[in-house]
Structure formats: structure tokens, C-alpha cells
Scaffold this motif. Structure first.
Motif, PDB file in Angstrom:
ATOM      1  N   ARG A 101       0.832  -1.196   0.000  1.00  0.00           N
ATOM      2  CA  ARG A 101       0.000   0.000   0.000  1.00  0.00           C
ATOM      3  C   ARG A 101       0.867   1.246   0.000  1.00  0.00           C
ATOM      4  NH1 ARG A 101      -2.016   3.409  -1.219  1.00  0.00           N
ATOM      5  NH2 ARG A 101      -3.954   4.514  -0.729  1.00  0.00           N
ATOM      6  N   LEU A 102       1.931   1.188   0.741  1.00  0.00           N
ATOM      7  CA  LEU A 102       2.868   2.306   0.783  1.00  0.00           C
ATOM      8  C   LEU A 102       3.516   2.501  -0.582  1.00  0.00           C
ATOM      9  CD1 LEU A 102       4.376   4.454   2.369  1.00  0.00           C
ATOM     10  CD2 LEU A 102       5.813   2.692   3.337  1.00  0.00           C
ATOM     11  N   LEU A 103       3.933   1.407  -1.188  1.00  0.00           N
ATOM     12  CA  LEU A 103       4.534   1.491  -2.525  1.00  0.00           C
ATOM     13  C   LEU A 103       3.562   2.138  -3.502  1.00  0.00           C
ATOM     14  CD1 LEU A 103       7.098   0.623  -4.150  1.00  0.00           C
ATOM     15  CD2 LEU A 103       5.775  -1.379  -4.860  1.00  0.00           C
ATOM     16  N   ALA A 104       2.326   1.705  -3.433  1.00  0.00           N
ATOM     17  CA  ALA A 104       1.328   2.230  -4.366  1.00  0.00           C
ATOM     18  C   ALA A 104       1.118   3.729  -4.188  1.00  0.00           C
ATOM     19  CB  ALA A 104       0.005   1.484  -4.173  1.00  0.00           C
ATOM     20  N   ALA A 105       1.341   4.208  -2.962  1.00  0.00           N
ATOM     21  CA  ALA A 105       1.120   5.637  -2.693  1.00  0.00           C
ATOM     22  C   ALA A 105       2.332   6.482  -3.028  1.00  0.00           C
ATOM     23  CB  ALA A 105       0.755   5.836  -1.216  1.00  0.00           C
ATOM     24  N   SER A 106       3.381   5.843  -3.529  1.00  0.00           N
ATOM     25  CA  SER A 106       4.624   6.599  -3.696  1.00  0.00           C
ATOM     26  C   SER A 106       4.629   7.461  -4.941  1.00  0.00           C
ATOM     27  CB  SER A 106       5.822   5.644  -3.711  1.00  0.00           C
ATOM     28  OG  SER A 106       5.819   4.881  -4.900  1.00  0.00           O
ATOM     29  N   ASN A 107       3.754   7.191  -5.857  1.00  0.00           N
ATOM     30  CA  ASN A 107       3.724   7.970  -7.098  1.00  0.00           C
ATOM     31  C   ASN A 107       2.833   9.195  -6.977  1.00  0.00           C
ATOM     32  OD1 ASN A 107       5.430   6.502  -8.870  1.00  0.00           O
ATOM     33  ND2 ASN A 107       3.873   4.879  -8.912  1.00  0.00           N
ATOM     34  N   ALA A 118       7.117  20.321  18.262  1.00  0.00           N
ATOM     35  CA  ALA A 118       7.858  19.126  18.667  1.00  0.00           C
ATOM     36  C   ALA A 118       8.552  18.462  17.488  1.00  0.00           C
ATOM     37  CB  ALA A 118       6.905  18.142  19.347  1.00  0.00           C
ATOM     38  N   ALA A 119       8.505  19.111  16.312  1.00  0.00           N
ATOM     39  CA  ALA A 119       9.199  18.578  15.129  1.00  0.00           C
ATOM     40  C   ALA A 119       8.633  17.229  14.706  1.00  0.00           C
ATOM     41  CB  ALA A 119      10.712  18.484  15.389  1.00  0.00           C
ATOM     42  N   GLN A 120       7.327  17.066  14.879  1.00  0.00           N
ATOM     43  CA  GLN A 120       6.678  15.784  14.584  1.00  0.00           C
ATOM     44  C   GLN A 120       5.657  15.901  13.453  1.00  0.00           C
ATOM     45  OE1 GLN A 120       7.090  12.686  15.923  1.00  0.00           O
ATOM     46  NE2 GLN A 120       8.617  13.166  17.477  1.00  0.00           N
ATOM     47  N   LEU A 121       5.652  17.010  12.739  1.00  0.00           N
ATOM     48  CA  LEU A 121       4.727  17.135  11.614  1.00  0.00           C
ATOM     49  C   LEU A 121       5.452  16.717  10.325  1.00  0.00           C
ATOM     50  CD1 LEU A 121       2.074  17.988  10.303  1.00  0.00           C
ATOM     51  CD2 LEU A 121       2.903  20.349  10.306  1.00  0.00           C
ATOM     52  N   PHE A 122       5.065  15.568   9.779  1.00  0.00           N
ATOM     53  CA  PHE A 122       5.698  15.071   8.557  1.00  0.00           C
ATOM     54  C   PHE A 122       5.282  15.921   7.360  1.00  0.00           C
ATOM     55  CE2 PHE A 122       5.626  11.152  11.101  1.00  0.00           C
ATOM     56  CZ  PHE A 122       6.921  10.712  10.914  1.00  0.00           C
ATOM     57  N   SER A 123       6.228  16.256   6.488  1.00  0.00           N
ATOM     58  CA  SER A 123       5.842  16.927   5.244  1.00  0.00           C
ATOM     59  C   SER A 123       5.103  15.930   4.349  1.00  0.00           C
ATOM     60  CB  SER A 123       7.064  17.527   4.549  1.00  0.00           C
ATOM     61  OG  SER A 123       8.053  16.547   4.319  1.00  0.00           O
ATOM     62  N   LYS A 124       5.705  14.784   4.083  1.00  0.00           N
ATOM     63  CA  LYS A 124       5.026  13.783   3.262  1.00  0.00           C
ATOM     64  C   LYS A 124       4.196  12.872   4.160  1.00  0.00           C
ATOM     65  CE  LYS A 124       8.455  14.033  -0.452  1.00  0.00           C
ATOM     66  NZ  LYS A 124       9.473  13.302  -1.267  1.00  0.00           N
ATOM     67  N   SER A 125       3.274  13.517   4.836  1.00  0.00           N
ATOM     68  CA  SER A 125       2.411  12.840   5.807  1.00  0.00           C
ATOM     69  C   SER A 125       1.663  11.672   5.192  1.00  0.00           C
ATOM     70  CB  SER A 125       1.421  13.876   6.367  1.00  0.00           C
ATOM     71  OG  SER A 125       0.448  13.266   7.160  1.00  0.00           O
ATOM     72  N   ARG A 126       1.420  11.759   3.896  1.00  0.00           N
ATOM     73  CA  ARG A 126       0.644  10.687   3.250  1.00  0.00           C
ATOM     74  C   ARG A 126       1.312   9.327   3.369  1.00  0.00           C
ATOM     75  NH1 ARG A 126       2.072  10.695  -3.209  1.00  0.00           N
ATOM     76  NH2 ARG A 126       3.488  12.481  -3.159  1.00  0.00           N
ATOM     77  N   PHE A 127       2.641   9.317   3.611  1.00  0.00           N
ATOM     78  CA  PHE A 127       3.270   7.996   3.709  1.00  0.00           C
ATOM     79  C   PHE A 127       2.896   7.305   5.023  1.00  0.00           C
ATOM     80  CE2 PHE A 127       6.755   9.556   6.285  1.00  0.00           C
ATOM     81  CZ  PHE A 127       7.243   8.430   6.938  1.00  0.00           C
ATOM     82  N   ILE A 128       2.536   8.069   6.034  1.00  0.00           N
ATOM     83  CA  ILE A 128       1.973   7.462   7.248  1.00  0.00           C
ATOM     84  C   ILE A 128       0.526   7.054   6.969  1.00  0.00           C
ATOM     85  CG2 ILE A 128       1.481   7.755   9.710  1.00  0.00           C
ATOM     86  CD1 ILE A 128       4.394   8.101   9.224  1.00  0.00           C
ATOM     87  N   ALA A 129      -0.189   7.953   6.337  1.00  0.00           N
ATOM     88  CA  ALA A 129      -1.593   7.663   6.016  1.00  0.00           C
ATOM     89  C   ALA A 129      -1.710   6.374   5.211  1.00  0.00           C
ATOM     90  CB  ALA A 129      -2.206   8.844   5.255  1.00  0.00           C
ATOM     91  N   ALA A 130      -0.822   6.215   4.236  1.00  0.00           N
ATOM     92  CA  ALA A 130      -0.889   5.019   3.378  1.00  0.00           C
ATOM     93  C   ALA A 130      -0.718   3.750   4.203  1.00  0.00           C
ATOM     94  CB  ALA A 130       0.186   5.109   2.295  1.00  0.00           C
ATOM     95  N   GLN A 131       0.194   3.791   5.151  1.00  0.00           N
ATOM     96  CA  GLN A 131       0.387   2.602   5.985  1.00  0.00           C
ATOM     97  C   GLN A 131      -0.890   2.274   6.764  1.00  0.00           C
ATOM     98  OE1 GLN A 131       4.343   2.274   8.086  1.00  0.00           O
ATOM     99  NE2 GLN A 131       4.584   4.336   7.250  1.00  0.00           N
ATOM    100  N   PHE A 132      -1.474   3.293   7.375  1.00  0.00           N
ATOM    101  CA  PHE A 132      -2.717   3.039   8.129  1.00  0.00           C
ATOM    102  C   PHE A 132      -3.825   2.567   7.189  1.00  0.00           C
ATOM    103  CE2 PHE A 132      -1.244   5.874  11.767  1.00  0.00           C
ATOM    104  CZ  PHE A 132      -1.256   4.841  12.701  1.00  0.00           C
ATOM    105  N   ASP A 133      -3.809   3.084   5.957  1.00  0.00           N
ATOM    106  CA  ASP A 133      -4.822   2.672   4.996  1.00  0.00           C
ATOM    107  C   ASP A 133      -4.731   1.162   4.757  1.00  0.00           C
ATOM    108  OD1 ASP A 133      -6.960   3.503   3.335  1.00  0.00           O
ATOM    109  OD2 ASP A 133      -5.666   3.376   1.574  1.00  0.00           O
ATOM    110  N   GLY A 134      -3.513   0.695   4.537  1.00  0.00           N
ATOM    111  CA  GLY A 134      -3.332  -0.751   4.370  1.00  0.00           C
ATOM    112  C   GLY A 134      -3.627  -1.515   5.652  1.00  0.00           C
ATOM    113  N   TYR A 135      -3.267  -0.914   6.746  1.00  0.00           N
ATOM    114  CA  TYR A 135      -3.400  -1.552   8.065  1.00  0.00           C
ATOM    115  C   TYR A 135      -4.860  -1.829   8.403  1.00  0.00           C
ATOM    116  CZ  TYR A 135      -2.183  -1.905  13.162  1.00  0.00           C
ATOM    117  OH  TYR A 135      -1.977  -2.292  14.453  1.00  0.00           O
ATOM    118  N   PHE A 136      -5.719  -0.850   8.094  1.00  0.00           N
ATOM    119  CA  PHE A 136      -7.147  -0.998   8.414  1.00  0.00           C
ATOM    120  C   PHE A 136      -7.899  -1.822   7.364  1.00  0.00           C
ATOM    121  CE2 PHE A 136      -6.832   3.221  10.878  1.00  0.00           C
ATOM    122  CZ  PHE A 136      -6.808   2.566  12.104  1.00  0.00           C
TER     123      PHE A 136
END
Lengths: 348, 348, 348, 348
Positions: free
Chosen positions: D18-24, D230-248
Motif C-alpha cells: 500500500r505504501l509502494l502504491a502511494a509513492s507515485n 515538537a518537530a513531529q509534523l511530517f511533510s510527506k504525511s501521506r506515507f503514514i496515512a498510506a500505511q494506516f490505509d493498508g493496516y485498516f
């Protein structure tokens, strides 16, 4: 001829005696004594409204904890670019509040309202990357001896109100500004829109007497914890209370400020009469900035005068000639007419 | 009959008078005056070695900034589980130092050396997840009126040395401990391995006089910035110096502590003679913890006695019977023989 | 036509595939795996010297923790007044380091060495009230698309060295700057005097790959604790390592940056040919700032182009005509020639 | 035979794909992309109510920022004495929140409600010296493999509610606990009174996917700033989203947890059958604590098994015989039946 700073003066005898008188006997600690409460009521009387009062050890503490009490993550506190909080407190306001300072330009040591409005607009409440406006702090009297008029405070306050921001006043020389304006404490603060005040007594005749004053006591609740965590809660708090008690007694604090400003008036008048020296800019409180020949500075020092040479403001690089120097002269309750006359003689 | 705390007492007349005498005239600010320097030299004399001395406003500041000066990211400071830094400073030591506190057990308010060694071993210098040992702090006299013997301090210091950790002493009641042991200041501190001391004068007859003492001045350099950033640098620093000047004069500080401890001795002796009350545990400084009938507590209060009922220690849940209460009695330089006699009469 | 930011691009296929390949099997956590160590060695190879490398989650983390590792109480870190650390990180550098930022002017997004020297001189190492200089940070490439030449870095480094200050480089677009200069990584960093580098991979083809690089590993020891306490130590650290492994493989990272800069070159060339638009200032990396008619901006948006309108620099208030707007165009590894051509067509 | 930790496993293939698919392709940054928003909606579906979701890099970040969002000056957060926040996060929760942690006892890794109530009572809301209760955090599943029953969570929540305190759950192994209880996400969280959840995906098949979930979105507003600072805001946040997308997707996350727990069940069953080893305490999630002969530990290691020897709990000093050792075995989505069988064979 001690013109280095008003904090080189000691304590006025009436403050010292009041403190001595309070030294006997037992009283409950941490600000709960009868004297603490009586003095707190005195503050309410002076400011003509209910207030919450917190004694702290230094002006830096008063400013830093005031700003800490209104902080937000990513918050920005706005101050003049020559303000004490920005220039002379070793980062304490940032350290305690977690809010960065952003400096604003303005002539004669006073924040320019337009510049303030522009700067605040850069930090709206949803600016997660830039940060968001959290508070504004002004200094009265300013670091360079000038004083905001009541109208000028109104102008600042109308901007903070429009932006929903609390307005803090650094009153390290509150009394000097007050008598210069001929205003009442209420008129110069909450009636103008000041929310929190650093009320300084130290520079005007106390040993160590600084207070944070909240004009809306509801907003002061966190300060009990903020102050204790900041190691600023005195056990024998009554010794601060006693100083303020003497300070307020029969209007002593205003008399001392009047004396101090009056000595500065004499200095100003004397300097304007000389050919060799001239005022760097107009001031009305107890600070006088003067351009004098370097030779006069050496002469004065040789005769025992104490004062600081002052950095040339970045905005006025040509203020001072090559054989001149800019000096700051600060008067205090303890300055005498003889001190002033002797100093002026050095310039002649 | 004011036994609530030694910080309910005012200032001893000799300290107050010395302060009054220092109130006149001008002196340079921020700790640079001649008096500041003279008193700093007095500290060196008292401790029989060169020291670096930093005045601060409160005992909490002295402790917090001392620990802050030896902090590391992820650091742990070890203290007794009833220590003031852990129980009564609103998190200030953590706030200023960024180092967490870990508490160590030990009988009679004193850290058990074995327990300390075990606890330190859990936080080695490469423990990135757990955190790493950063400092140890002991309280002398302790929060519950006991005193570490010189050998007991040695035992703690040998552990901190073996682990390369600095050892701090919270000396809010330093003088009371000193005269209880009959030791010299040097013997109770750096000769035992203490690196940094919170030297308290406030509870023993000053108004507000606390100092951080570094026994290795080389290690004190950062403290100038740590203190200023913490809003603890007094402008009229000389008013702290003046108090210490009076405090040290002719051994006044030791006389006051001897008086205070002596009044506690009288209390202890009197309580041991009664049938109705008994000491909760043995103490030697100016604090006396006593188990008395609740009815006696009410009687004493009705007659004007001031004292705090004390929480039952978690480790001794059965210490107190159902119609009894544990109270803390603190004597001070201002406690009189009559106060003691009157209180004992309430128990009879 | 996605020119909003290089962080709108996804991940390059070779990075994505390398990450996929690393997803199987077990490996020890928290940066200790064989892959982590191999990639750390790759960094040493790339930089031609032993380095200490710390992966973190964001560029803000890399910058903030770098500055935190060289902090001092009362410290000041100097940066350009348009720097990312000052403008776009919500105060994180101040929060983590406890050191305030002071901004320095300079044309084209680069710190002016003279202005830097002047500013540092205001914060000497004994300036307890003002605060003291702690570090300098420069951005390469800068926030506005320019690049420090090697000589320009030398000029900054000679000042930091003369003042005993560490020099940090924010390399969020490190590769873009590198290929623009045609320098080696060593030549652009430690050979110039850079002490710590924020090495960014995210904007140039990784998903999330940022590293702090210390050129003197001895000075990196505290970072293990600073990073963990900052919640920046990944458990499955190998997934960052894998990205860097793909990124460095066969010089992919430089190829991607060359492509990205090349697309910006095409934009620049195309804009210079038009009559309607012109470059706001010269840039050499993958950012192009252009002044275009407002109508062209609307046209481009209507056709699907994504870009940000940019605030007019305070120092150039007359940069833009009343019917014009300043826009920022950022290219990336994923920008195509067709994207560029289509965008230029909107300006015709 | 990798039983060292579930974070030694890589990523499940469906998450990786799912992460790979979101990379493009291009997508807007900082959590504003369509995918980010879709996944946020998925969280609402999973939890059966509107929620506010914040992705962060690590479980330590999730816990620390959750506690920071409910902090107060002088605040205390209560946790179990073996909690990850107290033992394994290098002081990050204290660093970010400014609130100290106070530990509470309880059998089997779970806070004892009575002990919690007692401890909270020591820190009332006006306790300026002691500090005041600010939050409670529980770990589900616990650090030692046990799980709070729904009733047990109720018992904790009734105390936090009665005291007006927010309740946080550290769900680094949320899915493992959920399937062990057979509850729904809603039943195990907000229906029980949980206010804020650290929702962990990393240990259960993601590379790096952690989220802070607020069950009252109104209370989440400050988190945008807290996270960025706290330096915890990802710029390419979608790569976290993609993982959760596959996870759920299709309940993958629950399947993985069921597998992981099932492998632990096999371990537990196998160990109970041996004569040489026995379970240290009962667990139901994917952690198994076992007492085995030291010789068996060596045998297993020689055959390639990876696991940690575990410190003997202070409360059970006699848990382990002199020739025995306590080991922790953690299963994951990637553990196979063969791994389990091979390990058990080492004990035979």
C-alpha cells in the motif's frame, strides 16, 4: 554623582524603617500573613479595582512570569526592539514562557502601532509553521527614558484587543512614568486596556519589591503554580509586603518618583544651557541621554561621576560626532541637587 | 507558641540592623559591589577554601539551579523520597534542570547508601531509554529533623564518586545541622565530598538570604547565565550580602542555630517526661515530631499554639493511635523558653 | 504542473523499491541493525571522513536537535532573517535548544558576513544580561533558491571560528545545492568548516529520510540522549536506513537533484524569453521566484498548475507592480519537461 | 526465532505494498492530502465517532505530546511504576509536558485503582508546593503482557472522572489488547472514559505509523502547534496515512494481532507442558515472560534464538532460582509456528 543606574541607590529610609519594623514577631509564610493581605488590599486601592498581586524577586521574573501566564505552544510575544525583555534578560522571558519574542520598530523607544499591527498580522492564530501571536508587552517608562502618552497606550491596546491578545506593561519605572504623565495608576493601566502589569518598586526606593498585578483576578489562578515552579515564592513574603507598605504610605512612591524626575529635569535644563553637550533625544522620566565631548566624559569620571556610555542606536548611526560620546544619566530618589550641579560643572 | 515553621519568624535584630545600615549610599548593581565581594570572601573564610557564591531569592531556587548546573539530557537526580526537592517545590528542580528526580528510600529521612547504589546502577551512562544518573542531592538537616553524621555523608559521597556523579547538599537548615554535629562548615561539606551547597540563611534569622556555593569555582561558570536566565539575579544584590554580613558577624549564625536547637532540646526533654505524648522519632536539629492526643492538639491550638499536623509516613502506617495525631514542632532563633514551657503545659 | 513544493512529490521508484525490499525479515531495533550500520558507513564514504549519523523524522527535528546539541544557557543562535528555522518551524529550534535565534540580514537569502560579525560582537561570552553567542546556522540551498558559493561559506566559517562558535548547515536541499555548485559533499561541508549538517533526503526523492551528521563524532555523544528525549529515535530505524541506501546507490541522489535543478533551469530560461514574466532574483537550485501578471497566475491555476504566491520581501517593497504577483515555483525529481512546457505556455 | 521484540519485525506485505502504491504522484503536504483525510475518516469509522487524529513518528512522541496537551504548571501525570513512559522514554514525557510523572503500584503491570485514588488525593488542585494532579495514563496492553479488562478500565476512569482528570491510554500494542479482550475499539476506549489514545501501528506490522487520537476533537486544537513545535509534523504525511490505509483494510490490523497473540498462546501452552520452564505470570497478549534454566537460555541462543533477559521485578525478588533466568518472548505478525516449535524444542 552616581548616575549609572537607579538600582545603584539603596533603599529610602522610610521603606527601610518599615521593613525594620516588620522584622519582629511571627507571621504565616508564603504570602498568607496579615501584612501580605493588607498590602494586597492597598494595591486594589491604588488601582481602584480588585486585582491579584504576586510578589517576585526581580523585574525579570515579573516580566517573564507575566508572559508565561498567557503563553501558547508556538506563541509569539511582541515587544519593542530595544525592550528590556529582549535585550537584557538573558532569554528569561522565552525560557519561562516558551513563547518567542518578536521585536517591533518604533521611534523613541515606543512600539509603532502600525508596525505592530503589520507584524501581528504575520502570525495569525492558525499559523502552525510561522507561529501565532500570543501577547504584546510595552515598557513604561521605556528603556530610553521616554513615556507612552495615554493616547499612545490606547493605540496599542486597540490593536491587541482587535487581535484578542493580552497586553502586558513592564513597569520597572512605573512611578516615574506615572508622575511624568500626571495620570492615576488606573488611568495608565486597565483603563487603557493593560491586562497584566510588572509593578516595580526596586528602582524607586525599595530594596527588592516587584509585583505582578493582574487586573482580572480570574486570569491569575495559574500564576500561583507558575510562580512557585519558577522558585519565586518567598517564604518570608512579608518582607516584600512591608517594603510596599512603606512605599505606598502617604504617597511616598509618587514623591520619590517626582524627586527623581525633577533631578532629571534639572539635568536636562542644565545640558540644554551648555554649548558643549546636547540631549540625544527628548525624555521626560528619570533617564537623560546626552551627547558630550569625550574629554568631558573623562573629566567627569575623574571627578568621580558614574554613568554608562551607551551604544549608538542602529537607526541613528550618525548621532554622535567622532570626538563625542553618548552617555546615559539616571537619577533616583537619592540624587541630590548638588550631584546635578557638580555634574553640570564638568560639562562647562 | 509559634511552632509552625522557622520561616514564620522574622529577622534577627542584628541582621535587620546590618541591612538598615547598608541601605544608604550608592553601590554598583548585580553583585559587583564592594560589599558583595567582601561577603563572598567571608564565605571563603567560613568554608576554609576558595568558593564561588551565587545569591538567589529562595531555597527552591538554590536547589533547582544547583541541580540545573549539572544537568544532562535524559539525566536523573537522586534524592530521598521525602526530600524537599521532590515533595515541596512544585516541580521546580525538574523544570530548571530538565533532569527528572528519582527517589531513594532510607530510614529517618536519610538516603540509604545501599539503596542509592542499587538505584544508580539502574541508570548507567549509556542508558538511552531509561535515562542516566546525573546527580545526587541530600538534605542536611533532613526534612524530618534528623542529621546525617559525617560518616553517613562519607558513605553517600563514596557512591557518588565511584559513579562520577556530583553531590549536592540542600542546606536550608545548614546551621542547625552543623551545630548539632559540632562540625565545621568544611568538615560537613567539601571535606566529605559535597560539590555544591544550597546555603540557607532565611530560616535561621535572615529575611531572605540564600546562596549557592560551589566548592570548585571552575565548575561555577555557567551559573552566571543559569541564574540570570532564571530571573534570580538581584539588581540590589548588596541587600542579600548585607544580611549574610550580619549573619556571619561574630558567629551570630551559629549562636542562632544553637539557640534554636536548644529550644528543640527542651521540647524533646519535656515531651519525654510527659505520659500523654511521645516523640515519633529521634531528632537533633530544630524540628520535633511528636505524637500527642488529639485533645491535647485542640487544647494547644485553643491557647494559641501554631503547628502543623503531619501526614503519617507511608512506611509507618501504625505510628499513631486512633485518638492521637502526629504534629511537627519547629523552633527558631525567636523561640523563647516561655513558648516551650507554655506548650509543654498544654500536654500535661 | 505541481510546483507548490518538492515535498508534494512522492518517493522515487528506486527508493521505494529499496524500502520494499527491506520490509521482510527481522532486524534489531533503534538503529543497531546491520543495515543501519552499513548506511552509516555509506555516509562516511560520501563525506570522505568518519562521521556520526543520527536519523530523525523531519527537517525541523534535524535543525532543532543540531542546535540543541551546542546550546548554552542564555545562548543565541544566528541565522538569516528568512531562514526556515526562524520562519517556519513554530519555534522548535528555540524549544529544543533553549537558545534564542537572532536573525542577520543579507542579500539573496544569504547571511552577510559583516553583519554576522557585528551581531555576534553584541553577544560576547560574558554578556550575562544580553545573552551570548552559541552557534551559527546557514541554509544550503537557501529558502529563496540561491546557493552559498564555497568562498561564501568560507567567509561565514572564518567568523564562526574566530568566535569559537560551531557552524551548522541546514541541508534540507543539500543535494540541489551540491550539484548547482559542482562540489563534493566534503568540499561543501567540513572542508569549509561546517561542524554539523542537517542532511535532507525527503525533498529529493525519499519518503521520510533526514539525518543529523556530525563531522567530529566526539561531539556527537550527547545526541543519543537528546534525540531519544525528543521522541525522534525510530524503533524500526532500518526503514530510514533503507531509503538512504537506495538514495545513495549509484549516485541516485545526485541524479535526482540534477534533474530537479535542470527542470528549474528550463523554467528560468523559458521565463527569461517571455515578455510577460521575469525572474524576481537569480536562483540556481530547484526554486524559481517569478513575477507574473495576476491574470497569468489565474490562467495557470485554472489549467491545474499548483504553486504558492509569495510574500513580497520587506527589503524590496516595490518589487512587484500592482497587477503582478510574486510566485514560487519548486521543481522536484518528479517534474517533467511537459510540466515545464505547459506552465510556460500559460505565461505566453 | 526472533522473540526480542515486535519492533524487530519488518512491515507486513500488504502495508508495504500500500505504501509502494502511494509513492507515485503529487499530493499536498503536512497532512492535508486527500489520502490523509480519507484515513482520518477511517479512524472515525473504526472508533464509531468523530475523532481528531495526529500522526507522529514514534510511540514516545504519541505519549509525550498526548500528556503535553493536558499539562499544567506544577502538574503530575500518574502512571504505573513499570510504564513505558516512566521507564523507557528518557524523560520525554516530562520534557514535552513539563508535568512530572508519579508512579502508582499495581499487580500484573496494571494500576491499582485504590492506590491511584490515594496518590491523586495527595496532589489536590490547590497544592502549590506539592504540585497538582494533571492526568492519568494507562498502558494497554501493559509492558508485561497483561491486559486491563473493560471493568478495570472503568475502575480507573471513574477515579479520573471524579477528580476531573483526563485519561490517556498508551496503545503501543492496542490491537493485541483489543483482540485479547474481544472488544471493539470504541468499547475499549471512549466508552470506558479514555480521552486521548496513543494508537500504535508500528509494532503490529507497519514501518512507522503512530497516531494520537482525541475522542473530543474540541480538545485537540492546541495539538497542531504542540506537534509542529515538537518537530513531529511530517511533510510527506501521506506515507503514514498510506500505511494506516493498508493496516485498516479488510481488518488486516486485527488479523495480524490475532496471529501474533496466537503465536504467544502457542508459546504459553508449550511452556506449560515442559518441566523445565514455567510462566512468570499469566499474560494474554503477544508477550510471554518465562522462567527457564540458564542452560536452556544458552542453548536457545546458540541455536539462534533472540530474546531479552528481563530484570527481576523489585516486588518479586524471589521469583527466579539461582540457576534460572527470567526471559521475555515477544511474538509478532511475522512469527511462524516453526519459530515457536523450534524455541520450545530448546527447552525440552
Amino acid at each position: 554623582m552616581f548616575f549609572a543606574s537607579d538600582n545603584w541607590a539603596g533603599a529610602h529610609s522610610k521603606v527601610a524603617e518599615r521593613l525594620l519594623a516588620a522584622s519582629n514577631g511571627f507571621a504565616s509564610a508564603y504570602g498568607t500573613s496579615e501584612l501580605d493581605q493588607r498590602v494586597e488590599a492597598k494595591f486594589a486601592e491604588v488601582f481602584e479595582r480588585e486585582v491579584a498581586v504576586f510578589f517576585v524577586a526581580t523585574g525579570t521574573a515579573a516580566n517573564s512570569l507575566s508572559l508565561a501566564s498567557v503563553q501558547k505552544p508556538g506563541g509569539i510575544s511582541f515587544c519593542h526592539n530595544e525592550a528590556h525583555v529582549a535585550e537584557d534578560e538573558c532569554g528569561a522571558p522565552d525560557f519561562f514562557s516558551g513563547a518567542r519574542l518578536a521585536t517591533v520598530e518604533g521611534a523613541l523607544g515606543k512600539i509603532d502601532p502600525k508596525a505592530l499591527a503589520t507584524k501581528i498580522a504575520r502570525f495569525p492564530q492558525d499559523a502552525v509553521h510561522h507561529g501565532r501571536a500570543a501577547a504584546v508587552t510595552i515598557t513604561q517608562a521605556t528603556e530610553i527614558g521616554t513615556v507612552y502618552s495615554l493616547d499612545e497606550i490606547d493605540a496599542i491596546a486597540s490593536i491587541t484587543k482587535a487581535n484578542g491578545l493580552p497586553l502586558h506593561m513592564d513597569g520597572a519605572r512605573f512611578a516615574n512614568a506615572l508622575v511624568a504623565l500626571g495620570a492615576t495608576p488606573a488611568e495608565m493601566t486597565w483603563k487603557r486596556g493593560i491586562d497584566i502589569l510588572s509593578f516595580g518598586g526596586t528602582k524607586n526606593g525599595c530594596w527588592c519589591a516587584e509585583a505582578i498585578v493582574f487586573f482580572d483576578p480570574e486570569k491569575a489562578k495559574e500564576m500561583h503554580f507558575i510562580r512557585k515552579r519558577a522558585a519565586q515564592l518567598f517564604s518570608k513574603s512579608r518582607f516584600i509586603a512591608a517594603q510596599f507598605d512603606g512605599y505606598f504610605q502617604d504617597g511616598l512612591w509618587l514623591d520619590l518618583a517626582r524627586h527623581s524626575n525633577g533631578m532629571a529635569d534639572r539635568l536636562r535644563a542644565g545640558i540644554e544651557k551648555t554649548n558643549s553637550a546636547h540631549l540625544a533625544w527628548p525624555t521626560v522620566s528619570n533617564e537623560v541621554f546626552t551627547i558630550i565631548p569625550k574629554s568631558s566624559a573623562r573629566t567627569a569620571e575623574d571627578k568621580g561621576a558614574k554613568f554608562y556610555e551607551w551604544p549608538i542606536p542602529e537607526s541613528q548611526p550618525d548621532l554622535v560626532g567622532s570626538d563625542e560620546t553618548l552617555i546615559r544619566l539616571v537619577t533616583s530618589f537619592a540624587t541630590t541637587e548638588a550631584d546635578v550641579a557638580n555634574f553640570l560643572a564638568c560639562l562647562a
